[in-house]
Write an enzyme that holds these catalytic residues in place. Structure first.
Site, PDB file in Angstrom:
ATOM      1  N   ASN A 148       0.813  -1.216   0.000  1.00 40.06           N
ATOM      2  CA  ASN A 148       0.000   0.000   0.000  1.00 40.06           C
ATOM      3  C   ASN A 148       0.848   1.268   0.000  1.00 40.06           C
ATOM      4  O   ASN A 148       1.671   1.483   0.895  1.00 40.06           O
ATOM      5  CB  ASN A 148      -0.899  -0.022   1.248  1.00 40.06           C
ATOM      6  CG  ASN A 148      -2.100   0.881   1.137  1.00 40.06           C
ATOM      7  OD1 ASN A 148      -2.364   1.451   0.078  1.00 40.06           O
ATOM      8  ND2 ASN A 148      -2.829   1.022   2.232  1.00 40.06           N
TER       9      ASN A 148
ATOM     10  N   GLU B 295      -3.423  -4.763  19.528  1.00 37.08           N
ATOM     11  CA  GLU B 295      -2.496  -4.878  18.395  1.00 37.08           C
ATOM     12  C   GLU B 295      -1.547  -3.682  18.301  1.00 37.08           C
ATOM     13  O   GLU B 295      -1.957  -2.537  18.549  1.00 37.08           O
ATOM     14  CB  GLU B 295      -3.339  -4.966  17.118  1.00 37.08           C
ATOM     15  CG  GLU B 295      -2.522  -4.999  15.848  1.00 37.08           C
ATOM     16  CD  GLU B 295      -3.396  -4.974  14.601  1.00 37.08           C
ATOM     17  OE1 GLU B 295      -4.623  -5.205  14.705  1.00 37.08           O
ATOM     18  OE2 GLU B 295      -2.851  -4.710  13.527  1.00 37.08           O
TER      19      GLU B 295
ATOM     20  N   GLU C  87       2.256  -6.586  11.436  1.00 35.02           N
ATOM     21  CA  GLU C  87       1.812  -6.364  10.052  1.00 35.02           C
ATOM     22  C   GLU C  87       2.880  -5.673   9.211  1.00 35.02           C
ATOM     23  O   GLU C  87       2.855  -5.770   7.995  1.00 35.02           O
ATOM     24  CB  GLU C  87       0.489  -5.596  10.007  1.00 35.02           C
ATOM     25  CG  GLU C  87       0.586  -4.175  10.488  1.00 35.02           C
ATOM     26  CD  GLU C  87      -0.768  -3.482  10.542  1.00 35.02           C
ATOM     27  OE1 GLU C  87      -1.768  -4.123  10.910  1.00 35.02           O
ATOM     28  OE2 GLU C  87      -0.820  -2.282  10.214  1.00 35.02           O
TER      29      GLU C  87
ATOM     30  N   ARG D  94     -13.326  -5.984  15.856  1.00 32.81           N
ATOM     31  CA  ARG D  94     -12.303  -5.001  16.214  1.00 32.81           C
ATOM     32  C   ARG D  94     -12.993  -3.655  16.389  1.00 32.81           C
ATOM     33  O   ARG D  94     -13.807  -3.255  15.552  1.00 32.81           O
ATOM     34  CB  ARG D  94     -11.274  -4.911  15.079  1.00 32.81           C
ATOM     35  CG  ARG D  94     -10.123  -3.966  15.386  1.00 32.81           C
ATOM     36  CD  ARG D  94      -9.197  -3.800  14.190  1.00 32.81           C
ATOM     37  NE  ARG D  94      -9.523  -2.609  13.441  1.00 32.81           N
ATOM     38  CZ  ARG D  94      -8.648  -1.911  12.709  1.00 32.81           C
ATOM     39  NH1 ARG D  94      -7.389  -2.297  12.623  1.00 32.81           N
ATOM     40  NH2 ARG D  94      -9.018  -0.845  12.040  1.00 32.81           N
TER      41      ARG D  94
ATOM     42  N   HIS E 201      -2.074   0.824  16.635  1.00 33.98           N
ATOM     43  CA  HIS E 201      -1.388   1.298  15.424  1.00 33.98           C
ATOM     44  C   HIS E 201      -0.076   2.023  15.712  1.00 33.98           C
ATOM     45  O   HIS E 201       0.143   3.155  15.264  1.00 33.98           O
ATOM     46  CB  HIS E 201      -2.345   2.157  14.575  1.00 33.98           C
ATOM     47  CG  HIS E 201      -2.221   1.861  13.109  1.00 33.98           C
ATOM     48  ND1 HIS E 201      -1.512   2.658  12.270  1.00 33.98           N
ATOM     49  CD2 HIS E 201      -2.687   0.846  12.359  1.00 33.98           C
ATOM     50  CE1 HIS E 201      -1.560   2.146  11.038  1.00 33.98           C
ATOM     51  NE2 HIS E 201      -2.263   1.040  11.070  1.00 33.98           N
TER      52      HIS E 201
ATOM     53  N   TYR F 291      -7.057   6.991  13.101  1.00 37.66           N
ATOM     54  CA  TYR F 291      -6.833   5.725  12.399  1.00 37.66           C
ATOM     55  C   TYR F 291      -7.985   4.730  12.641  1.00 37.66           C
ATOM     56  O   TYR F 291      -8.419   4.525  13.780  1.00 37.66           O
ATOM     57  CB  TYR F 291      -5.517   5.050  12.866  1.00 37.66           C
ATOM     58  CG  TYR F 291      -5.524   3.612  12.445  1.00 37.66           C
ATOM     59  CD1 TYR F 291      -5.272   3.285  11.121  1.00 37.66           C
ATOM     60  CD2 TYR F 291      -5.915   2.602  13.317  1.00 37.66           C
ATOM     61  CE1 TYR F 291      -5.387   1.980  10.683  1.00 37.66           C
ATOM     62  CE2 TYR F 291      -6.025   1.292  12.891  1.00 37.66           C
ATOM     63  CZ  TYR F 291      -5.758   0.994  11.566  1.00 37.66           C
ATOM     64  OH  TYR F 291      -5.902  -0.293  11.125  1.00 37.66           O
TER      65      TYR F 291
ATOM     66  N   ARG G 277       0.969 -11.028  13.310  1.00 40.98           N
ATOM     67  CA  ARG G 277       0.084 -10.259  12.426  1.00 40.98           C
ATOM     68  C   ARG G 277       0.568 -10.179  10.977  1.00 40.98           C
ATOM     69  O   ARG G 277      -0.070  -9.526  10.145  1.00 40.98           O
ATOM     70  CB  ARG G 277      -0.050  -8.835  12.996  1.00 40.98           C
ATOM     71  CG  ARG G 277      -0.961  -8.747  14.169  1.00 40.98           C
ATOM     72  CD  ARG G 277      -2.412  -8.907  13.747  1.00 40.98           C
ATOM     73  NE  ARG G 277      -2.930  -7.740  13.059  1.00 40.98           N
ATOM     74  CZ  ARG G 277      -3.768  -7.781  12.026  1.00 40.98           C
ATOM     75  NH1 ARG G 277      -4.159  -8.928  11.520  1.00 40.98           N
ATOM     76  NH2 ARG G 277      -4.211  -6.660  11.487  1.00 40.98           N
TER      77      ARG G 277
ATOM     78  N   TRP H 156       2.264   6.796  12.490  1.00 42.65           N
ATOM     79  CA  TRP H 156       0.834   6.740  12.087  1.00 42.65           C
ATOM     80  C   TRP H 156       0.263   5.366  12.401  1.00 42.65           C
ATOM     81  O   TRP H 156       0.867   4.368  12.232  1.00 42.65           O
ATOM     82  CB  TRP H 156       0.659   7.014  10.589  1.00 42.65           C
ATOM     83  CG  TRP H 156      -0.786   6.923  10.213  1.00 42.65           C
ATOM     84  CD1 TRP H 156      -1.773   7.813  10.532  1.00 42.65           C
ATOM     85  CD2 TRP H 156      -1.420   5.862   9.480  1.00 42.65           C
ATOM     86  NE1 TRP H 156      -2.986   7.375  10.035  1.00 42.65           N
ATOM     87  CE2 TRP H 156      -2.799   6.186   9.395  1.00 42.65           C
ATOM     88  CE3 TRP H 156      -0.957   4.664   8.905  1.00 42.65           C
ATOM     89  CZ2 TRP H 156      -3.724   5.361   8.739  1.00 42.65           C
ATOM     90  CZ3 TRP H 156      -1.867   3.853   8.250  1.00 42.65           C
ATOM     91  CH2 TRP H 156      -3.235   4.197   8.172  1.00 42.65           C
TER      92      TRP H 156
ATOM     93  N   ASP I 293      -6.257  -3.381   1.562  1.00 45.64           N
ATOM     94  CA  ASP I 293      -5.119  -3.046   0.720  1.00 45.64           C
ATOM     95  C   ASP I 293      -4.277  -4.273   0.357  1.00 45.64           C
ATOM     96  O   ASP I 293      -3.248  -4.148  -0.314  1.00 45.64           O
ATOM     97  CB  ASP I 293      -4.255  -1.928   1.319  1.00 45.64           C
ATOM     98  CG  ASP I 293      -3.868  -2.125   2.763  1.00 45.64           C
ATOM     99  OD1 ASP I 293      -4.489  -1.495   3.641  1.00 45.64           O
ATOM    100  OD2 ASP I 293      -2.936  -2.891   3.020  1.00 45.64           O
TER     101      ASP I 293
ATOM    102  N   ASP J  11      -6.698  -2.010  17.756  1.00 47.56           N
ATOM    103  CA  ASP J  11      -5.403  -1.725  17.126  1.00 47.56           C
ATOM    104  C   ASP J  11      -4.919  -0.354  17.580  1.00 47.56           C
ATOM    105  O   ASP J  11      -5.545   0.672  17.283  1.00 47.56           O
ATOM    106  CB  ASP J  11      -5.593  -1.749  15.599  1.00 47.56           C
ATOM    107  CG  ASP J  11      -4.284  -1.712  14.831  1.00 47.56           C
ATOM    108  OD1 ASP J  11      -3.234  -1.451  15.448  1.00 47.56           O
ATOM    109  OD2 ASP J  11      -4.319  -1.961  13.607  1.00 47.56           O
TER     110      ASP J  11
ATOM    111  N   GLU K 132      -8.267 -11.539  10.110  1.00 43.72           N
ATOM    112  CA  GLU K 132      -8.857 -10.226   9.822  1.00 43.72           C
ATOM    113  C   GLU K 132      -9.633 -10.298   8.501  1.00 43.72           C
ATOM    114  O   GLU K 132      -9.183 -10.910   7.538  1.00 43.72           O
ATOM    115  CB  GLU K 132      -7.731  -9.187   9.696  1.00 43.72           C
ATOM    116  CG  GLU K 132      -8.236  -7.781   9.434  1.00 43.72           C
ATOM    117  CD  GLU K 132      -7.101  -6.740   9.436  1.00 43.72           C
ATOM    118  OE1 GLU K 132      -5.926  -7.127   9.289  1.00 43.72           O
ATOM    119  OE2 GLU K 132      -7.407  -5.552   9.597  1.00 43.72           O
TER     120      GLU K 132
HETATM  121  O1  KDG Z   1      -1.710  -0.153   4.600  1.00 41.25           O
HETATM  122  C1  KDG Z   1      -1.777  -0.002   5.985  1.00 41.25           C
HETATM  123  C2  KDG Z   1      -2.951  -0.776   6.511  1.00 41.25           C
HETATM  124  O2  KDG Z   1      -2.893  -2.071   6.010  1.00 41.25           O
HETATM  125  C3  KDG Z   1      -3.011  -0.819   8.002  1.00 41.25           C
HETATM  126  O3  KDG Z   1      -3.129   0.479   8.497  1.00 41.25           O
HETATM  127  C4  KDG Z   1      -4.199  -1.655   8.443  1.00 41.25           C
HETATM  128  O4  KDG Z   1      -3.438  -1.692  10.688  1.00 41.25           O
HETATM  129  C5  KDG Z   1      -4.109  -2.176   9.820  1.00 41.25           C
HETATM  130  C6  KDG Z   1      -4.901  -3.376  10.142  1.00 41.25           C
HETATM  131  O5  KDG Z   1      -4.781  -3.830  11.264  1.00 41.25           O
HETATM  132  O6  KDG Z   1      -5.629  -3.852   9.270  1.00 41.25           O
HETATM  133 MG    MG Z   2      -3.124  -3.127  12.285  1.00 40.03          MG
END
Ligand code: KDG
Ligand code: MG
Length: 408
Positions: free
Chosen positions: A37, A242, A268, A147, A218, A159, A289, A408, A322, A216, A345
């Site tokens: 992404n 997460e 992730e 979630r 993030h 977010y 993840r 972010w 994405d 999450d 997910e």
């Molecule tokens: O491209 C970034 C996203 O995939 C991400 O922000 C999504 O954190 C995410 C999630 O848990 O799906």
């Molecule tokens: Mg995430």
């Protein structure tokens, strides 16, 4: 059976996807997801300019050797662009192998370990009331794990919070703006830490103790802030919390782990089994993840999950929209086959995407299933894909109230 063609298809049915399409001398086609992404064309070039010329003429059945050839053989190892490109090749080869065998890929990974893969959906709301509606919408559509992401008083766009839904409407979160530069969001950790526990308290009071709830963070917290959040959420029995801290410092989770029993998920943005060495051997996490799409494909993730299994750590593969339906299918074949599956997910792709990528996986009664179609079970409509041109789109960046750039 040799690889005869290797084509990279970039298409944008509402968001950008990169797909590797391999074709063998016997006319068998395999698909692999190469979507990263916001950096899509870097992977497209890596595949087109550096990998495709090496694939033509190779034995299509040699999945492990090709994986080693592209990871060890490149000399420059790991990293999201490389590992996403390798993932695309690996998935396409597993797809071909399954089609030739006449078996869905999960059968080649050891067969079925469960009836279906428990999926979690994304509920969100700028307010508590909107969040409650979103949760109800998800439960009505069959989700059995949720979630929660919520607006924070005093902050603008946060977010994971999509447009507030009316009754019966779908979640439509899309962070990647189709703008020349990334959108800027603002962030205040103290406001967030004060607000979140009250949201979980209200949701538990409304929906009871059984519903698995996830959240999450993030990547935004320091180890101490993360420990504080984990402790404050303990009464609400989360399935997982997460990405509490940025993933590039696994040692940060030692402090969090020592301070809270809330289960932790991370990874992730991790792309290799090597990134997990400390996290796994010190049992700092409960869930992995990473997605097959960013971690070297089915072969990369199978190695990682077999390693994690030695320490009782389970899967929770990343699958936002994405990652393409091809990446989704790869995750689902692993979910069904792995003994140490945890949860999957599931953000639903839009209708246009599902016209370009025709899938055979299903979602019913809270469970996902990859289906019985040989290979991965996804077809690509090349004509439609060609009509939907790439558009630059960036993920947002985050700034603290004084303008400092934050994770972010
Ligand atoms: O491209 C970034 C996203 O995939 C991400 O922000 C999504 O954190 C995410 C999630 O848990 O799906
Ligand atoms: Mg995430």
């Amino acid at each position: 059976m040799r690889i005869e063609r290797a084509d990279v298809v970039v298409t944008s049915p509402g968001r950008n996807f990169v797909t590797l399409r391999l074709q063998t001398t016997d006319g068998v086609v395999g698909l692999g997801d190469g979507t990263l992404n916001g950096r899509e064309l870097a992977v497209a070039s890596y595949l087109r300019d550096h990998v495709a010329p090496l694939l033509v003429g190779r034995e299509a059945h040699d999945v492990e050797d090709t994986w080693q050839y592209l990871s060890r053989g490149a000399y420059w190892r790991r990293g999201p662009v490389t590992m996403t490109a390798i993932a695309a090749v690996d998935m396409a080869l597993w797809d071909i192998k399954g089609k030739v065998a006449g078996l869905p890929v999960y059968q080649l990974l050891g067969g079925r370990s469960r009836r279906g893969a428990l999926a979690y959906g994304h509920a969100s709301g700028t307010t508590l009331e909107a969040l409650m509606t979103s949760i109800r919408n998800h439960l009505d559509r069959g989700f059995r794990a949720i979630r929660l992401q919520t607006g924070v008083p005093g902050l603008g766009k946060v977010y994971g919070v999509g447009t507030d839904q009316g009754v019966g409407q779908k979640y439509d979160y899309e962070p990647a703006g189709r703008t020349a530069v990334p959108v800027e969001e603002d962030w205040d950790t103290r406001a967030y830490l004060r607000h979140i526990p009250s949201v979980f308290e209200a949701v538990r009071a409304e929906f009871g103790p059984e519903l698995p709830l996830l959240h999450d963070a993030h990547h935004r917290l320091s180890p101490n802030e993360a420990a504080q959040l984990g402790r404050s959420l303990e009464p609400y029995d989360l399935f997982w919390l997460e990405d509490v801290t940025p993933a590039d410092n696994p040692e940060a989770l030692r402090r969090v782990r020592a301070m809270t029993t809330t289960p932790l998920a991370i990874g992730e943005v991790l792309t290799s089994i090597h990134d997990y060495r400390t996290l796994v051997t010190e049992q700092l996490i409960d869930y992995v993840r990473s997605s097959p799409a960013h971690t070297g494909g089915i072969t990369g993730v199978k190695k990682l999950m077999d390693f994690a299994a030695l320490y009782g750590i389970r899967s929770g593969f990343h699958q936002p929209t994405d990652i393409s339906p091809v990446g989704m299918a790869a995750a689902l074949h692993l979910d069904i086959a792995l003994h140490n599956f945890g949860i999957q997910e599931f953000m639903e792709h839009n209708e246009r995407t599902l016209e370009v990528f025709r899938t055979s996986y299903t979602f019913a009664d809270g469970l996902l299933d990859p289906g019985e179609t040989p290979g991965l079970g996804v077809d690509l409509d090349l004509d439609l894909a060609a009509q939907l041109e790439y558009t630059p789109a960036y993920l947002p960046v985050n700034r603290l109230r004084d303008g400092t750039l934050h994770d972010w």
